[in-house]
Design an enzyme around this catalytic site. Structure first.
Site, PDB file in Angstrom:
ATOM      1  NE  ARG A   1      -1.600 -67.643  34.168  1.00 15.50           N
ATOM      2  CZ  ARG A   1      -1.376 -68.204  32.978  1.00 15.50           C
ATOM      3  NH1 ARG A   1      -1.913 -69.379  32.690  1.00 15.50           N
ATOM      4  NH2 ARG A   1      -0.620 -67.601  32.083  1.00 15.50           N
TER       5      ARG A   1
ATOM      6  CD  GLU B   1       3.544 -69.999  35.656  1.00 18.13           C
ATOM      7  OE1 GLU B   1       3.694 -69.763  34.444  1.00 18.13           O
ATOM      8  OE2 GLU B   1       2.890 -69.290  36.421  1.00 18.13           O
TER       9      GLU B   1
END
Lengths: 289, 792
Positions: free
Chosen positions: B329, B730
């Site tokens: 990621r 997030e």
């Protein structure tokens, strides 16, 4: 995890408490317990019996001749709130009001803060500039202990086994006519609240009408094995006006009063700089007020 | 302190609870203290677990002496690797991590032996008495050094675990007139959940076992326990206990304590509870990865980005865990929401003998975003543009939609919208128009951070991107919902309740969402990647669709209308074209029960298949994206180095609001946690040992440090999950620390490339610009001539 305590004794009088402490080497007094309980849990202290000081009437703040007497079991929040302390010893009131969070201030005691003898003890610099005298009692009698000589090293004091700290006497400041008094407690740390001081400073300045210092007392925490008076810096200021040159001289002298180390909270170099900043700010404020 | 733009929201009757403020279903029990966490659970005959761990980061185990531990009163079992009935393995993806060390210790806190005793005190006393003969081995504590050829090897195959890349265009041939280079050292972070790791293992003979665990993913725990016990998955039931915070720290890690408790429970045939003491939890559980990030970025004379080169090294610690997934990621998130014609990114994952790197809110993105936003400010200055204007020229939008990996974002692309909304909230123009206070040591600054977040799981984890739900209509019209995604404080129960209530047209209070249990729903993957509301919501909607196949015919009969005309809203089944013609859902449910019609249905969700080339890093790593912009305002004490974040203005592209309070709670929490990471939270290591494993010295923000928070919510009809919602867990954290860093840099007028921005870091960065720099200089000259004793 629980702490390995076998027994808690609640004496009714100071005499009973000192008698216990004299005969039981495994016993230790407890007041607020905010330091002691953590140390017990971590296994840093090995004690099996606690002597609870709460019932001994040692939590009073009293005006006495020429000063104020604070019982050793007085809670930080009482000290921070007491008008007697706020008006006469503002550095102590401020220090008591910055210890931990509110619940800690409701438990932690002045005596505990001193006996624990952390170099970072917030009330110690304030007591050092006040010239406080502590009273210790044991089965052998009573002895006065000036706070200036009380701390020996991290976690160590001049108290002898079986001796109990019962009160702290703070003499009122003598301010000559025409002079004004400036007293502050400040600390540097990594956030706004609930900070263990990386550097703390208590300052008391008696400023003459012409702006020169009649007297300056300075004490710092977390910059040496014990809370320390900054005598060299004080000497560099005596009789002078806090202009830039004087302030610089004091900051320079201060570096010889302190001996900070690198630890998990800050490097020594930062402590030196922060101590300089706190002193400089105190002097600037003393000049302004 | 928290300023809210609370609105008006008075829902029209029948519009449903979506986007509203109704009370969270778990709020009262949590606030009043009646929620029972693992440490509150006890069973007759229950034992307490403890673990003996290695005090050093690298050593050979030449012997274990268990005699004194076994002799402790109350101890029922002391076990080593030889006593594990199944496999001695807890790695989630790679088989590099044993439950109990056999030959080698690779990190401080490596498990050597397990203890079960009648009291926690006896268990820990015994654990401390386990004596291990450890022969020290060389260790490596810097991830960059770990990749050098002669570095001590943490595992035999070498320290380079994996390299991820994105190569798009030719950065070497990009024409840039302004090029900046920087190296960022970004520190890790401790999750600091209120409730430490813990679980309760309840064996039923040696046939099967129930685990009640504080965790984010009961299915991971199920797999881990089945493996160490040698049981089929069906014989391991994992029930998620109410969980007091996770933040990623309870994604993969809870498998380890659960495996320990399970092995002890099987060995003793007694229930075993294992709750980690805070200090050990902080030392051994996973952490946000520390990273070293090198940048070389270029722009042309007109202030347009031409290329970006990024080289990142992640410190994985001694075991991989899910570090490669984090790196995956981080890798594709390295250049933020900007249009860059040529990109070359490499992300290397290195073994060290440091703390165990793992999942943490943002999952690698906060670190690379911090670096990217720092470089954007650097480049802006190098181009003589202000940071706002430079971003305006380079942001992705509906015309330029190609992100780092070449994926074309689906419209609308709301980066510009988020930036402008945050700019307006923050009063950027007014702040920069007035002269700055320069008197005294206090310096003010304002900084921008933008983040592009790929919602849900990366292409590499697509196989896990599915979820399961069960909806049961009770005879009184109330509804039971079971999902496979967890509530850990973030508000998933409220989100699922809202989604089910909206879809069924009932009051939220009539919907009860229960904590996940592996025996009630299918494997739904982990509650991570801001996918909780998305994955569970989509499965709930599917289950409701299926339920209506049984419900609608009954409703149509009662309403005397066609099945297609039945609509559920406001607590009624009603005729779409004639809403006053209606029947209460409670009556409908009663009717179904009396006719013995099955009022239960399951739902399933899986994400769309995507194309992505892991070699070039090109393709569609994520299905859709959320953008966020934070603008931080700071006051820096330029002498003491203390940063005070006074205000954060946050604009978030959320798709659709499911529950307004939960959404705002997530944004506020993300900002506070991001502020802490950026300014005060520092993992201090000495040869792999955490020196500050307590809240005395690991400095998280207090209420007094929380900035004033302004929130702008940007809704759209673009891609998303249930009702168009995108994840918020997030994105709420990712841009904060970057914005704070840029504000501090503006305030002080100097670059700082290390996180966190603690007072000593700032004073060090000020160097000779500090008015008392000479003090430290004197100290250096004088050396250590004076007597210095130990600290506290």
């Amino acid at each position: 995890m629980d702490v390995p305590i076998q027994q808690v004794i609640r004496p009714a009088t100071i005499a009973e408490a000192t008698a216990l402490l004299a005969t039981r080497p495994d016993a230790r007094p407890i007041a607020g317990g905010t330091d002691l309980m953590v140390q017990l849990r971590d296994g840093r202290k090995h004690i099996s019996c606690l002597v609870d000081l709460d019932g001994l009437g040692m939590a009073e703040i009293r005006r006495v001749d020429e000063g104020v007497e604070i019982g050793a079991s007085t809670r930080m929040h009482s000290i921070a709130a007491a008008s007697e302390i706020r008006s006469n010893f503002p550095a102590l009131a401020a220090a008591a009001g910055t210890i931990g969070a509110w619940p800690i201030q409701c438990r932690a005691t002045l005596g505990g803060n001193l006996v624990n003898a952390s170099p970072a003890a917030d009330t110690a610099p304030a007591l050092l500039i006040a010239g406080a005298v502590l009273t210790a009692v044991s089965t052998a009698g009573t002895r006065p202990l000036p706070v200036a000589g009380f701390f020996v090293g991290p976690g160590r004091t001049v108290l002898m086994p079986g001796e109990l700290l019962v009160s702290v006497f703070l003499p009122l400041a003598q301010v000559p006519p025409g002079c004004r008094l400036v007293e502050r407690f400040v600390k540097a740390g990594p956030r706004r609240e609930q900070v263990i001081a990386v550097v703390s400073l208590a300052g008391r300045a008696v400023v003459r009408a012409d702006g020169t210092f009649e007297e300056v007392r300075l004490a710092l925490g977390s910059v040496a094995p014990t809370p320390v008076r900054a005598r060299r810096a004080e000497a560099a200021l005596m009789g002078r006006r806090p202009n830039q040159e004087t302030r610089r001289g004091a900051v320079q002298a201060l570096q010889h009063d302190i001996a900070p180390i690198d630890d998990v909270r800050a490097p020594a170099s930062y402590r030196r700089i922060a101590a300089a900043v706190l002193l400089d700010r105190f002097l600037l404020e003393a000049a302004r007020v | 302190m928290l300023r809210r733009e609370r609105a008006h929201v008075e829902e029209a009757p029948g519009r449903g609870p979506l986007g509203g403020h109704h009370e969270r279903p778990d709020a009262r029990a949590k606030v009043s203290g009646s929620t029972r966490y693992v440490a509150d659970l006890a069973l007759p005959g229950m034992l307490h677990a403890a673990v003996a761990v290695a005090p050093v980061a690298s050593a050979r185990v030449s012997g274990l002496d268990l005699a004194s531990a076994r002799a402790v009163d109350g101890v029922e079992a002391v076990l080593t690797a030889a006593d594990i009935p199944g496999r001695n393995l807890v790695g989630v993806i790679f088989e590099d991590q044993p439950l109990l060390a056999r030959e080698k210790v690779r990190m401080v806190g490596e498990r050597l032996a397990l203890v079960a005793a009648r009291t926690p005190e006896a268990a820990w006393a015994a654990a401390h008495l386990v004596h291990a003969d450890l022969e020290p081995l060389p260790a490596v504590h810097d991830p960059v050094q770990a990749l050098e050829p002669d570095a001590p090897r943490v595992h035999d195959a070498g320290n380079l675990i994996r390299t991820f890349r994105v190569v798009r265009g030719d950065t070497a041939r990009a024409r840039a007139s302004v090029v900046v280079e920087a190296e960022y050292r970004v520190g890790g972070q401790e999750h600091a959940y209120l409730e430490p790791q813990g679980c309760l293992a309840i064996p039923e003979g040696r046939q099967r076992i129930t685990i009640v665990a504080s965790c984010q993913c009961p299915f991971y725990v199920q797999h881990a326990v089945a493996r160490v016990l040698g049981l089929p998955l069906a014989a391991v039931r994992v029930e998620q206990a109410p969980t007091g915070g996770g933040f990623g720290g309870k994604e993969d890690y809870p498998s380890e304590p659960a495996a320990c408790a399970a092995v002890l429970a099987f060995a003793t045939a007694r229930p075993v509870r294992f709750v980690l003491p805070r200090e050990l939890d902080m030392q051994v559980s996973s952490k946000r990865h520390a990273m070293v990030i090198r940048h070389r970025w270029g722009a042309d004379r007109s202030g347009h980005l031409r290329f970006a080169e990024v080289e990142t090294v992640l410190d994985a610690g001694a075991y991989i865990g899910i570090s490669t997934v984090v790196a995956e990621r981080a890798n594709v998130s390295s250049i933020g929401p900007y249009h860059v014609p040529a990109v070359r990114v490499s992300t290397r994952v290195a073994y060290t003998n440091n703390l165990f790197g793992g999942a943490f809110r943002g999952f690698g993105t906060p670190q690379v975003t911090w670096a990217a936003e720092a470089t954007m400010d650097r480049l802006a200055r190098a181009c003589s543009l202000d940071p706002l204007e430079f971003r305006r020229r380079n942001l992705l939008d509906d015309r330029r939609r190609r992100l780092c990996t070449g994926q074309s974002l689906r419209r609308p692309v709301l980066a510009r919208e988020c930036l402008e909304r945050a700019v307006a909230l923050a009063g950027w123009d007014e702040f920069h128009a007035r002269p700055r206070r320069q008197e005294g040591p206090m310096r003010e600054g304002m900084g921008i951070g933008l983040a592009l977040y790929g919602c849900n799981l990366h292409h590499g984890g697509q196989h896990l991107d599915r979820s399961s739900a069960v909806v049961i209509l009770q005879p009184d019209g109330s509804v039971v919902v079971r999902v496979g995604l967890t509530e850990m404080g973030q508000g998933n129960l409220a989100a699922c309740q809202t989604i089910a209530a909206q879809a069924l047209g009932v009051e939220p209070a009539h919907v009860q969402v229960w904590q996940p249990d592996t025996t009630t729903v299918g494997d739904s993957g982990p509650t991570v990647a801001s996918r909780g509301a998305h994955a569970s919501g989509m499965a709930i909607l599917n289950a409701v669709d299926r339920l209506r196949k049984k419900l609608d015919p009954v409703a149509a009969e009662l309403l005397e209308c066609g099945e297609r005309d039945v609509e559920l809203a406001g607590g009624f089944a009603r005729v779409r074209t004639d809403p006053d013609h209606r029947v209460p859902i409670a009556r409908l449910a009663g009717e179904m029960a009396s006719r013995r019609i099955e009022g239960i249905s399951t739902g399933w969700y899986r994400s769309r298949k995507r194309r992505f080339d892991p070699v070039t890093g090109l393709g569609d790593p994520y299905e859709f994206y959320a953008v966020a912009c934070h603008i931080a305002r700071v006051v820096v004490d330029a002498e003491l180095g203390l940063v005070r974040v006074t205000e954060v203005s946050a604009a978030h592209d959320v798709g659709k609001v499911i529950h307004r309070d939960v959404l705002e709670g997530q944004i506020q929490g993300g900002i506070v946690q991001g502020t802490g990471w950026g300014t005060s939270e520092e993992l201090k290591l000495d040869r792999g040992r955490l020196c500050n494993p307590s809240f005395t010295d690991y400095i998280i923000p207090t209420a007094a440090d929380v900035p004033s928070i302004r929130i702008a919510v940007v809704e759209s009809e673009g891609p998303g999950g249930p009702f168009g919602a995108k994840g918020i867990g997030e994105p709420s954290l990712i841009p904060t620390a970057a914005a704070v860093r840029n504000a501090v840099v503006e305030a002080l007028g100097l670059e700082i490339d290390r996180l966190p921005l603690t007072p000593p870091t700032i004073v060090e960065a000020l160097g000779n610009r500090h008015p008392f720099a000479w003090v430290a200089e004197e100290e250096r000259v004088r050396g250590r001539s004076e007597e210095v004793a130990a600290g506290r």
